[in-house]
Design an enzyme around this catalytic site. Structure first.
Site, short mmCIF file in Angstrom:
data_model
loop_
_atom_site.label_atom_id
_atom_site.label_comp_id
_atom_site.label_asym_id
_atom_site.label_seq_id
_atom_site.Cartn_x
_atom_site.Cartn_y
_atom_site.Cartn_z
N CYS A 142 53.23 21.12 -3.92
CA CYS A 142 53.86 19.90 -3.39
C CYS A 142 55.25 19.67 -4.01
O CYS A 142 56.14 20.49 -3.80
CB CYS A 142 52.95 18.69 -3.57
SG CYS A 142 53.39 17.33 -2.45
N HIS A 235 47.78 19.92 0.38
CA HIS A 235 46.94 19.59 -0.77
C HIS A 235 45.48 19.98 -0.51
O HIS A 235 44.61 19.12 -0.35
CB HIS A 235 47.02 18.10 -1.08
CG HIS A 235 48.27 17.70 -1.79
ND1 HIS A 235 48.49 17.96 -3.13
CD2 HIS A 235 49.38 17.06 -1.34
CE1 HIS A 235 49.67 17.49 -3.49
NE2 HIS A 235 50.23 16.95 -2.42
N GLU A 237 43.47 20.96 -2.55
CA GLU A 237 42.65 20.59 -3.71
C GLU A 237 42.19 19.14 -3.67
O GLU A 237 41.38 18.72 -4.51
CB GLU A 237 43.44 20.84 -5.01
CG GLU A 237 44.44 19.77 -5.40
CD GLU A 237 45.72 19.76 -4.56
OE1 GLU A 237 46.59 18.88 -4.79
OE2 GLU A 237 45.87 20.64 -3.67
#
Length: 307
Positions: A142, A235, A237
């Site tokens: 990111c 993202h 995760e």
């Protein structure tokens, strides 16, 4: 995979309750193998949450991975207890003479801040430059990815208004890449950012490959052609409630945020989100550590400098 961490790290208890094998330093000493050494530069204010998310994604492989956490010395987190940082984190000076198989640089809540105005920008640049000779493969995430693309290739981010927030469908552009082994042709992943780079910017840089993108969210995954750097703008995760907590936080601040796209069932924020990105996320991180770190890193980690 046995993730090697300190016995008292808070994330350890959380992961063990999820039946994830977390190995303590004491147990690891009895295994006669060289663990992969992975350094995590955690720039997020929610340190423990981010630690847990990343360790969870590094968990699905038979490899032993020794994880160290790094904080900036030029900026001290205001959202994490000092005792936690003192016990589990190191500063760059403490690791600068070491070599690592992998480095992960996380995001940071700095969407609208120019890089040169970031309080710790010079330190981040020093770490990114150091990684060229001391790290076999780096995973930029990111804001970390935007920072890496700017530092290494001069690719500038641009503001995106309104903020990109939600779950988006992505298409894989390099289907034969080991990075996407086990993936379906399309996958879903969360995004949460107010900046972007364009596919034209990536394709104009001959040292980079555009690996995955979204019709709605744009560029998602980029890597260097030598496979030493990965830039991930989505993202995978994230926990099930991460976007929900961000939405509630911004609502409480009176920011009037838009609902995350394709996230709440029937766009009703009182309903629990349904996760549709977990398997792709696990594959992404597992494939990175298996194919681009373990398979290619030198056995003598000190040889990274000569690659």
């Amino acid at each position: 995979m046995p993730i090697k961490v300190k016995q008292s790290l808070p994330a350890r208890d959380i992961l063990e309750k999820e039946n994830i094998f977390v190995m303590t330093e004491t147990r690891a000493m009895t295994q006669d193998i060289r663990p992969l050494k992975v350094l995590v530069l955690n720039l997020m204010p929610t340190k423990i949450v981010t630690e847990t998310q990343i360790l969870r994604k590094l968990s699905n492989t038979p490899l032993q991975i020794e994880v160290e956490f790094l904080q900036t010395a030029t900026y001290r987190s205001k959202h994490t207890d000092k005792s936690h940082l003192d016990e589990f984190y190191k500063t760059f000076d403490e690791v600068s003479n070491k070599y690592f198989d992998g480095l992960i640089i996380t995001g940071a809540p700095l969407d609208f801040v120019d890089y040169e105005d970031v309080e710790y920008w010079d330190e981040i640049c020093e770490i990114m430059e150091w990684s060229k000779k001391h790290v076999h493969c780096t995973f930029y995430l990111c804001w970390g990815a935007f920072a890496g693309l700017y530092y290494h290739y001069g690719i500038r981010k641009r503001d995106r208004v309104p903020k990109l927030s939600g779950i988006y469908k992505h298409k894989i552009l390099k289907k034969k890449s080991p990075l996407f082994r086990g993936f379906d042709d399309e996958f879903y992943a969360p995004h949460s950012r107010a900046t972007e780079v364009t596919r034209e910017q990536i394709l104009a840089e001959p040292a980079l490959e555009l690996m995955a993108e979204s019709d709605e969210a744009g560029v998602a995954i980029v890597k260097s052609k030598d496979s030493r750097q990965f830039y991930v703008l989505c993202h995978t995760e994230y926990d099930a409630d991460t976007l929900k907590l961000e939405y509630e936080r911004d609502t409480e601040k009176g920011m009037n945020p838009q609902l995350p796209v394709n996230y709440f069932p029937d766009d009703d924020p009182t309903k629990e989100p349904v996760v549709n990105w977990r398997s792709a996320g696990q594959l992404l991180w597992t494939n990175w550590i298996n194919y681009y770190v373990y398979q290619t890193t030198p056995y003598d980690i000190n040889d990274v400098e000569n690659e």
